[in-house]
Design a protein around this motif. Structure first.
Motif, PDB file in Angstrom:
ATOM      1  N   TRP A 163      14.784   5.061   6.797  1.00 35.02           N
ATOM      2  CA  TRP A 163      13.745   4.033   6.781  1.00 35.02           C
ATOM      3  C   TRP A 163      12.516   4.496   6.010  1.00 35.02           C
ATOM      4  N   GLY A 164      12.174   5.768   6.111  1.00 38.03           N
ATOM      5  CA  GLY A 164      11.070   6.302   5.312  1.00 38.03           C
ATOM      6  C   GLY A 164      11.356   6.162   3.829  1.00 38.03           C
ATOM      7  N   GLY A 165      12.584   6.462   3.448  1.00 37.05           N
ATOM      8  CA  GLY A 165      12.985   6.324   2.050  1.00 37.05           C
ATOM      9  C   GLY A 165      12.942   4.896   1.576  1.00 37.05           C
ATOM     10  N   VAL A 166      13.444   3.986   2.383  1.00 32.47           N
ATOM     11  CA  VAL A 166      13.448   2.573   1.997  1.00 32.47           C
ATOM     12  C   VAL A 166      12.028   2.042   1.881  1.00 32.47           C
ATOM     13  N   LEU A 167      11.175   2.426   2.799  1.00 34.23           N
ATOM     14  CA  LEU A 167       9.792   1.952   2.732  1.00 34.23           C
ATOM     15  C   LEU A 167       9.077   2.497   1.500  1.00 34.23           C
ATOM     16  N   TRP A 168       9.307   3.775   1.198  1.00 33.17           N
ATOM     17  CA  TRP A 168       8.675   4.362   0.016  1.00 33.17           C
ATOM     18  C   TRP A 168       9.203   3.705  -1.255  1.00 33.17           C
ATOM     19  N   LEU A 169      10.501   3.482  -1.329  1.00 32.96           N
ATOM     20  CA  LEU A 169      11.093   2.828  -2.496  1.00 32.96           C
ATOM     21  C   LEU A 169      10.612   1.379  -2.617  1.00 32.96           C
ATOM     22  N   SER A 170      10.413   0.729  -1.483  1.00 34.94           N
ATOM     23  CA  SER A 170       9.872  -0.638  -1.507  1.00 34.94           C
ATOM     24  C   SER A 170       8.447  -0.627  -2.049  1.00 34.94           C
ATOM     25  N   TRP A 171       7.667   0.389  -1.664  1.00 37.11           N
ATOM     26  CA  TRP A 171       6.307   0.528  -2.185  1.00 37.11           C
ATOM     27  C   TRP A 171       6.344   0.753  -3.697  1.00 37.11           C
ATOM     28  N   LEU A 172       7.282   1.581  -4.182  1.00 36.34           N
ATOM     29  CA  LEU A 172       7.416   1.804  -5.622  1.00 36.34           C
ATOM     30  C   LEU A 172       7.793   0.501  -6.336  1.00 36.34           C
ATOM     31  N   ALA A 173       8.666  -0.296  -5.722  1.00 34.98           N
ATOM     32  CA  ALA A 173       9.026  -1.590  -6.307  1.00 34.98           C
ATOM     33  C   ALA A 173       7.795  -2.493  -6.380  1.00 34.98           C
ATOM     34  N   TRP A 174       6.977  -2.463  -5.340  1.00 35.03           N
ATOM     35  CA  TRP A 174       5.749  -3.248  -5.332  1.00 35.03           C
ATOM     36  C   TRP A 174       4.827  -2.797  -6.473  1.00 35.03           C
ATOM     37  N   GLN A 175       4.745  -1.496  -6.699  1.00 36.28           N
ATOM     38  CA  GLN A 175       3.925  -0.975  -7.796  1.00 36.28           C
ATOM     39  C   GLN A 175       4.441  -1.465  -9.149  1.00 36.28           C
ATOM     40  N   LEU A 176       5.768  -1.521  -9.297  1.00 34.33           N
ATOM     41  CA  LEU A 176       6.344  -2.062 -10.529  1.00 34.33           C
ATOM     42  C   LEU A 176       5.984  -3.535 -10.700  1.00 34.33           C
TER      43      LEU A 176
END
Length: 194
Positions: free
Chosen positions: A76-89
């Motif tokens: 879940w930590g990984g998914v949340l961080w990757l979701s944040w990176l997607a938001w940055q994109l």
């Protein structure tokens, strides 16, 4: 090449070349900053993924299996961080490719991403469960994975470099970033929800 190594090389090739969070971020980095600037994150990501294969083979998988809550927290930590990176994109969707003061995807970020990337952990557990044998020790699996992963990830950076020529208009950059953000979300969430 031994007959037991060939299936692993094919597995490593598919695992390394298939779209995943790191490959998509390397693609975007290559498009924005070029191949030379992408070498450090490529090396860091590949070495970190190979190190995870080695650590899982040396017993970390057993520890994680005994502590399912730790597994879930990592996922879940990984998914949340990757979701944040997607938001940055998505937020950078209309920004020009070569913006001033733009934060790059550095070596530390690329290596850290492997630690929380669900795809890498599932791949490492599969590698050890399927391919580790007395004739094919864990260190050799990790080394072969590294050798296979490096050109695969470099290919993603080259794809990004090649796409930079096409991404000269703001509309194309916006679509490119939106597509990468969507793919990043799909790859991250599908790994956790599978």
């Amino acid at each position: 090449m031994s007959h037991s190594l060939l299936p692993f090389v094919l597995f490593a090739l598919v695992a390394s070349i298939s779209p995943g969070p790191t490959n998509l971020l390397i693609l975007a980095h290559g498009a924005r900053h070029g191949l030379q600037a992408s070498v450090a994150p490529i090396l860091a990501a590949c070495v970190a993924a190979a190190a995870i294969v080695l650590l899982v083979g040396l017993g970390l998988a057993e520890v994680l299996l005994r502590h399912p809550l730790a597994q879930q927290l990592m996922s879940w930590g990984g998914v949340l961080w990757l979701s944040w990176l997607a938001w940055q994109l998505l937020r950078a969707a209309g920004a020009p490719l070569h913006g001033e003061g733009e934060q790059r995807f550095g070596a530390f970020s690329a290596a850290s991403l492997q630690l929380i990337n669900p795809k890498v952990w599932m791949m490492a557990v599969a590698v050890i469960g399927v391919f580790a044998t007395p004739g094919l020790p864990v260190w050799q699996l990790a080394l072969v994975f590294l050798v296979v992963a490096l050109p695969c990830m470099t290919g993603w950076a080259l794809l990004g470099v090649g796409s930079a020529r096409w991404l000269q208009s703001p509309q194309r950059v916006r679509r490119f970033n939106q597509l990468l953000a969507g793919l990043l979300l799909v790859s991250a969430w599908s790994a956790v929800l599978a």
